[in-house]
Design a protein around this motif. Structure first.
Motif, short mmCIF file in Angstrom:
data_model
loop_
_atom_site.label_atom_id
_atom_site.label_comp_id
_atom_site.label_asym_id
_atom_site.label_seq_id
_atom_site.Cartn_x
_atom_site.Cartn_y
_atom_site.Cartn_z
N ASN A 1 0.85 -1.20 0.00
CA ASN A 1 0.00 0.00 0.00
C ASN A 1 0.88 1.24 0.00
O ASN A 1 2.10 1.16 -0.18
CB ASN A 1 -0.99 -0.02 1.18
N VAL A 2 0.28 2.40 0.23
CA VAL A 2 1.04 3.65 0.13
C VAL A 2 2.13 3.74 1.20
O VAL A 2 3.13 4.44 1.02
CB VAL A 2 0.08 4.87 0.21
N ILE A 3 1.96 2.99 2.29
CA ILE A 3 2.95 3.05 3.38
C ILE A 3 4.09 2.06 3.13
O ILE A 3 5.22 2.30 3.57
CB ILE A 3 2.28 2.72 4.73
N THR A 4 3.82 0.99 2.41
CA THR A 4 4.80 -0.10 2.33
C THR A 4 5.43 -0.25 0.95
O THR A 4 6.03 -1.28 0.66
CB THR A 4 4.13 -1.45 2.70
N THR A 5 5.24 0.74 0.08
CA THR A 5 5.86 0.62 -1.25
C THR A 5 6.75 1.83 -1.50
O THR A 5 6.69 2.82 -0.78
CB THR A 5 4.80 0.55 -2.38
N GLN B 1 -2.84 10.49 -14.35
CA GLN B 1 -1.58 10.23 -15.03
C GLN B 1 -1.41 8.78 -15.46
O GLN B 1 -0.43 8.43 -16.09
CB GLN B 1 -0.41 10.62 -14.13
N ALA B 2 -2.36 7.91 -15.08
CA ALA B 2 -2.21 6.49 -15.43
C ALA B 2 -3.26 6.11 -16.47
O ALA B 2 -4.33 6.72 -16.56
CB ALA B 2 -2.39 5.64 -14.19
N GLU B 3 -2.93 5.06 -17.25
CA GLU B 3 -3.90 4.62 -18.26
C GLU B 3 -4.72 3.48 -17.70
O GLU B 3 -4.25 2.73 -16.86
CB GLU B 3 -3.15 4.13 -19.49
N ALA B 4 -5.98 3.35 -18.18
CA ALA B 4 -6.81 2.21 -17.76
C ALA B 4 -6.04 0.94 -18.11
O ALA B 4 -5.36 0.91 -19.14
CB ALA B 4 -8.13 2.25 -18.50
N PRO B 5 -6.04 -0.15 -17.32
CA PRO B 5 -6.83 -0.33 -16.11
C PRO B 5 -6.11 0.18 -14.84
O PRO B 5 -6.62 -0.04 -13.74
CB PRO B 5 -6.99 -1.85 -16.05
N HIS B 6 -4.96 0.85 -14.98
CA HIS B 6 -4.20 1.24 -13.78
C HIS B 6 -4.68 2.56 -13.18
O HIS B 6 -4.16 3.01 -12.18
CB HIS B 6 -2.72 1.33 -14.11
N ALA B 7 -5.67 3.19 -13.83
CA ALA B 7 -6.13 4.49 -13.34
C ALA B 7 -6.86 4.33 -12.00
O ALA B 7 -6.76 5.18 -11.12
CB ALA B 7 -7.03 5.14 -14.36
N ALA B 8 -7.60 3.23 -11.84
CA ALA B 8 -8.32 3.01 -10.58
C ALA B 8 -7.50 2.09 -9.67
O ALA B 8 -6.66 1.32 -10.16
CB ALA B 8 -9.66 2.36 -10.86
N LEU B 9 -7.74 2.18 -8.36
CA LEU B 9 -7.08 1.24 -7.45
C LEU B 9 -7.68 -0.15 -7.66
O LEU B 9 -8.91 -0.28 -7.78
CB LEU B 9 -7.29 1.68 -6.00
N SER B 10 -6.83 -1.18 -7.67
CA SER B 10 -7.35 -2.55 -7.78
C SER B 10 -8.02 -2.94 -6.46
O SER B 10 -7.84 -2.25 -5.44
CB SER B 10 -6.20 -3.51 -8.06
N ASP B 11 -8.76 -4.06 -6.46
CA ASP B 11 -9.42 -4.51 -5.22
C ASP B 11 -8.38 -4.71 -4.11
O ASP B 11 -8.61 -4.33 -2.96
CB ASP B 11 -10.16 -5.84 -5.45
N ALA B 12 -7.24 -5.32 -4.48
CA ALA B 12 -6.21 -5.57 -3.45
C ALA B 12 -5.66 -4.25 -2.93
O ALA B 12 -5.42 -4.11 -1.72
CB ALA B 12 -5.08 -6.41 -4.05
N GLU B 13 -5.48 -3.27 -3.81
CA GLU B 13 -4.95 -1.98 -3.35
C GLU B 13 -5.94 -1.27 -2.43
O GLU B 13 -5.55 -0.62 -1.46
CB GLU B 13 -4.63 -1.08 -4.55
N VAL B 14 -7.23 -1.39 -2.74
CA VAL B 14 -8.23 -0.77 -1.86
C VAL B 14 -8.16 -1.41 -0.47
O VAL B 14 -8.05 -0.73 0.55
CB VAL B 14 -9.66 -0.91 -2.45
N LEU B 15 -8.13 -2.75 -0.44
CA LEU B 15 -8.06 -3.45 0.85
C LEU B 15 -6.78 -3.06 1.59
O LEU B 15 -6.81 -2.68 2.77
CB LEU B 15 -8.10 -4.98 0.63
N ASN B 16 -5.63 -3.14 0.92
CA ASN B 16 -4.35 -2.88 1.60
C ASN B 16 -4.26 -1.45 2.10
O ASN B 16 -3.70 -1.19 3.16
CB ASN B 16 -3.18 -3.18 0.66
N ASN B 17 -4.78 -0.51 1.32
CA ASN B 17 -4.72 0.89 1.78
C ASN B 17 -5.69 1.13 2.93
O ASN B 17 -5.40 1.94 3.82
CB ASN B 17 -4.95 1.85 0.62
N CYS B 18 -6.82 0.43 2.92
CA CYS B 18 -7.73 0.56 4.08
C CYS B 18 -7.04 0.01 5.33
O CYS B 18 -7.12 0.61 6.41
CB CYS B 18 -9.03 -0.20 3.84
N VAL B 19 -6.35 -1.14 5.20
CA VAL B 19 -5.64 -1.71 6.35
C VAL B 19 -4.59 -0.71 6.84
O VAL B 19 -4.47 -0.42 8.04
CB VAL B 19 -4.96 -3.06 5.97
#
Ligand code: HEM
Length: 460
Positions: free
Chosen positions: A86-90, A247-265
């Protein structure tokens, strides 16, 4: 100015050194500086570690040479075993993209919109747990109280969700168990493979499941609502689900399901344990300094006693905000995050830091440096009042500095001031035994080693 440098090699093996640091991290590092000066190089096995004690040197690493340093991969991997990526661990492009997507959720107008819920969380918890009759008093485990309030705030801000009391107890137990385990793993010289039966593995998995169950349930409920025609919502989860990276192209423009979960954690953990810790020390310091507490109370009682006015007015409470900053100077909540590894040879403060070397900015020692903070161990909120002598840049930086500075800094400052104001407005804080606070210990964040027990007496 060129600072002194010394290379210290008293530990031929890494383990005794790690044990010495773990036993008394602040004393160990303070001795390094007292004996060897502002730049100290430790040699552990084949690895060099630099301790930088000058704010200017810290700034060079974290700001001026930000492209020459990254967070330590080993630390990121240990954190990822709990948070995922997530944003903290990358680092690098993956971090940059997530930071860009999440930043709007912490814009000033969003934080202002959260102010009423922050004040309400404090009042509701106080209403449940603190005496209501003038003159009545009770002894409070402060860390428990502040954790329940900040957990309520972050769950409302993230998911518009209200926890049950039993759930809150289970979840904070899990957070503490995970913090303890991460600290343990950070001090292991080698990382065991995930499939090995290493110490603490079973409890770690159990605690992780508690946090994931809580957060997955919130995300799944939101997705169900959206499938039934509801919009994403105005809370942080809603913004995450709706956010698109220009700045990102689809499909990277939206957060993936895993990214949503990891960033919520990540936001759940980083977003409540740190603020709870700062507030815990603040309550203790107020109890130990009743004359300052009385002045803060007078200031706060001069503000409107209504939740809607909260965000606008709270920044004006100068003394209150100064006491919170001074509490974070003495007890910086996030002590374990200030390390970086050099990507290439780089000149810092007159010394060549070689590629691969680990650099540590010992924030506890920076914050207690008598050169900028006379009587460094004393609680003196006036250091942060208008008219106080200017501090060198980054002599005080509880939220970090540079590209990785805390994304929730403004959120946390408003939140802590509002909660502190609600608590001190109606209660006197006192210590039943002496004026000493418990010793601190690094439990990922800076917790009191023994329970901090403070008597709350209801005022008229
Ligand atoms: C008193 C409260 C807090 C303190 C002292 C604090 C401190 C810090 C520090 C020192 C860092 C790391 C800086 C670095 O590695 O250079 C950080 C990062 C972060 N914090 Fe906080 N924090 C607090 C509250 C919060 C809150 C309330 C949130 C969110 C709701 C939050 C979200 C984050 C995030 C997402 C990062 C990672 C930023 C990045 O790497 O881009 N923090 N925080």
């Amino acid at each position: 100015m060129t600072s002194q440098q010394a290379t210290v090699r008293p530990w031929p093996l890494g383990l005794p050194l790690l044990q010495a640091i773990r036993r008394d991290p602040f004393g160990f590092v303070a001795q390094l500086r007292a004996r060897h000066g502002d730049t100290v190089k430790l040699k552990v096995l084949s690895t060099d570690i630099y301790y930088l004690f000058r704010p200017e040197a810290a700034r060079q690493v974290l700001v001026n040479h930000q492209d020459d340093f990254v967070k330590d991969q080993r630390v990121l991997e240990i954190m990822q075993s709990v948070h995922g990526a997530n944003v903290i661990t990358t680092e690098g492009a993956a971090w940059e993209r997530q930071r860009r997507i999440l930043a709007p959720a912490f814009a000033p107008k969003r934080i202002a919109a959260c102010a009423a819920l922050m004040a309400a969380a404090a009042d509701e918890c106080a209403g449940r747990e603190l005496p209501a009759q003038t003159g009545a008093s009770t002894v409070v485990d402060v860390e428990g109280l502040t954790t329940r309030i900040t957990m309520d705030v972050i769950l409302r801000a993230l998911f518009s969700y209200r926890y049950g009391l039993e759930e809150a107890a289970t979840v904070s137990g899990a957070i503490r168990a995970l913090s303890r385990q991460l600290m343990r793993e950070l001090f292991w010289p080698l990382r065991p493979a995930a499939w090995l039966p290493y110490p603490g593995r079973t409890e770690k998995a159990r605690s992780l499941a508690v946090i994931h169950d809580l957060i997955r349930a919130r995300i799944e409920a939101r997705r169900r609502d959206m499938a039934n025609g509801a919009d994403a919502g105005e809370d942080i989860l809603g913004l995450m689900l709706a956010a698109r990276d220009e700045q990102a192209e689809a499909p990277h423009a939206a957060l993936s399901d895993a990214e949503v979960l990891n960033n919520c954690v990540g936001l759940f953990g980083a977003g409540h344990d740190t603020s709870a810790t700062a507030l815990t020390w603040w309550v203790g310091l107020m109890a130990a300094h009743p004359e300052i507490a009385a002045q803060v109370r007078d200031e706060v009682r001069g503000l409107p006693d209504d939740h809607a006015a909260a965000a606008r007015d709270i920044a004006e409470a100068r003394l209150l905000n100064a006491t919170i900053k001074e509490a974070m100077r003495l007890y910086p909540p996030s002590v374990a995050t200030f390390s970086r590894r050099a990507l290439r040879n780089v000149e810092i403060d007159g010394h060549t830091i070689v590629k691969g070397v680990l650099v540590i900015v010992p924030i506890w020692n920076l914050h207690r440096d008598e050169r900028w903070f006379p009587e460094p161990d004393a609680f003196r909120p006036e250091r942060f009042l208008p008219g106080a002598p200017a501090l060198p840049r980054n002599a005080f930086m509880p939220f970090g500095v540079g590209p990785h500075f805390c994304l929730g800094q403004q959120f946390a400052m408003v939140e802590m001031a509002l909660i502190a104001a609600r608590l001190i407005r109606r209660h006197d804080f006192s210590l039943d035994h002496g004026t000493d606070l418990p010793a601190p210990m690094v439990d990922l964040v800076l917790k009191p080693r023994e329970r901090l027990q403070v008597r709350f007496t209801r005022l008229a």
